[in-house]
Design a protein around this motif. Sequence first.
Motif, short mmCIF file in Angstrom:
data_model
loop_
_atom_site.label_atom_id
_atom_site.label_comp_id
_atom_site.label_asym_id
_atom_site.label_seq_id
_atom_site.Cartn_x
_atom_site.Cartn_y
_atom_site.Cartn_z
N TRP A 188 -3.64 13.26 -3.33
CA TRP A 188 -2.98 12.56 -2.35
C TRP A 188 -3.74 10.86 -2.98
O TRP A 188 -5.17 11.21 -2.99
CB TRP A 188 -3.91 12.48 -0.97
CG TRP A 188 -2.72 13.47 -0.51
CD1 TRP A 188 -2.82 15.02 0.62
CD2 TRP A 188 -0.58 13.00 0.17
NE1 TRP A 188 -1.44 15.14 0.32
CE2 TRP A 188 -0.51 13.77 0.75
CE3 TRP A 188 -0.60 12.03 -0.07
CZ2 TRP A 188 0.52 14.35 1.13
CZ3 TRP A 188 1.27 11.96 0.61
CH2 TRP A 188 1.76 13.16 0.64
N VAL A 232 0.81 -1.14 0.10
CA VAL A 232 0.03 -0.14 -0.21
C VAL A 232 0.83 1.53 0.38
O VAL A 232 1.49 1.13 1.00
CB VAL A 232 -0.70 -0.11 1.63
CG1 VAL A 232 -1.67 1.27 1.16
CG2 VAL A 232 -1.98 -1.23 1.23
N LEU A 234 -2.64 8.42 7.76
CA LEU A 234 -1.90 7.12 6.97
C LEU A 234 -0.68 7.10 7.58
O LEU A 234 -0.27 6.55 7.77
CB LEU A 234 -2.15 7.16 5.60
CG LEU A 234 -3.62 6.53 5.16
CD1 LEU A 234 -4.22 7.10 4.08
CD2 LEU A 234 -4.00 5.77 6.20
N LEU A 270 -4.22 6.86 -2.29
CA LEU A 270 -4.08 5.20 -1.99
C LEU A 270 -3.62 4.23 -3.40
O LEU A 270 -5.35 3.86 -3.74
CB LEU A 270 -4.92 5.27 -0.86
CG LEU A 270 -4.50 3.94 0.16
CD1 LEU A 270 -2.99 4.53 1.13
CD2 LEU A 270 -5.37 3.76 0.56
N VAL A 298 -7.88 9.86 -1.53
CA VAL A 298 -6.97 10.64 0.58
C VAL A 298 -7.59 11.36 0.83
O VAL A 298 -6.68 13.06 0.41
CB VAL A 298 -6.19 9.82 1.34
CG1 VAL A 298 -6.27 9.45 2.18
CG2 VAL A 298 -6.15 8.58 0.30
N PRO A 350 -4.44 12.71 4.25
CA PRO A 350 -3.77 11.74 5.01
C PRO A 350 -2.76 11.58 6.09
O PRO A 350 -2.03 10.71 6.17
CB PRO A 350 -2.81 12.35 3.95
CG PRO A 350 -3.00 13.73 3.72
CD PRO A 350 -4.43 13.73 3.66
N LEU A 378 0.73 5.53 -0.20
CA LEU A 378 -0.01 6.67 -0.50
C LEU A 378 0.59 8.11 -1.38
O LEU A 378 2.14 7.69 -0.78
CB LEU A 378 0.28 7.48 1.15
CG LEU A 378 -0.03 8.76 1.63
CD1 LEU A 378 -1.90 8.51 0.73
CD2 LEU A 378 -0.72 9.05 2.96
#
Length: 202
Positions: free
Chosen positions: A139, A77, A124, A141, A118, A121, A79
Amino acid sequence: MQETGHRYFIINKPANMVSQFISSHNVGLLGDLDFDFPEGIHAIGRLDGNSEGLLILTTNKKVTKLLFQGAVPHKRVYLVQVVNKVSEESLNKLRTGVTIRIKGGEDYITPVCEVSIVESPELLAKQAHALPEYIPVTWLLIILTEGKFRQVRKMVKAIHHKCKRLIRVSIEDLVLGDLEPGCVKEIEEKDFFELLKIDNWQ
């Protein structure tokens, strides 16, 4: 003593640092971190110098094969901060596959993946600060199960956006969490493989 004698760490790799301990270039190195790593340590699933976030280090040479070359793909994952607003059309292109250039100069169509916008952020990744307000950004994901060289950056470029920041926040259930940039966390062997969902490690 752990079951195999190997040790396992995650770090929050800051930008402007390569995923190596030795380089012939004048760059930031893992050895610059304020931590006494054991002999034989090396990075798994490297991040390029400009990328940030979750990086695995271990003395176990089998981890690369178990994690990235096995029959079962493992979820990663990211960002990603890009310049300008990303349209729904562009999001769908990322989700269904875009053409990127890979090693050897070949064109490659990326497989189906998960992509979402997102709004917050900071929930996260602590270091996910924004650019100056006058620069519009989005942003994203992005969840992948593969990692060609600079794949995420190339995917974003394929939809005509510039990647400003790229932060890996997790691999399977092994997460960056609240680990500060430049900090190191050691993980017990059993927990390490359970979080990565690898059963055949012994």
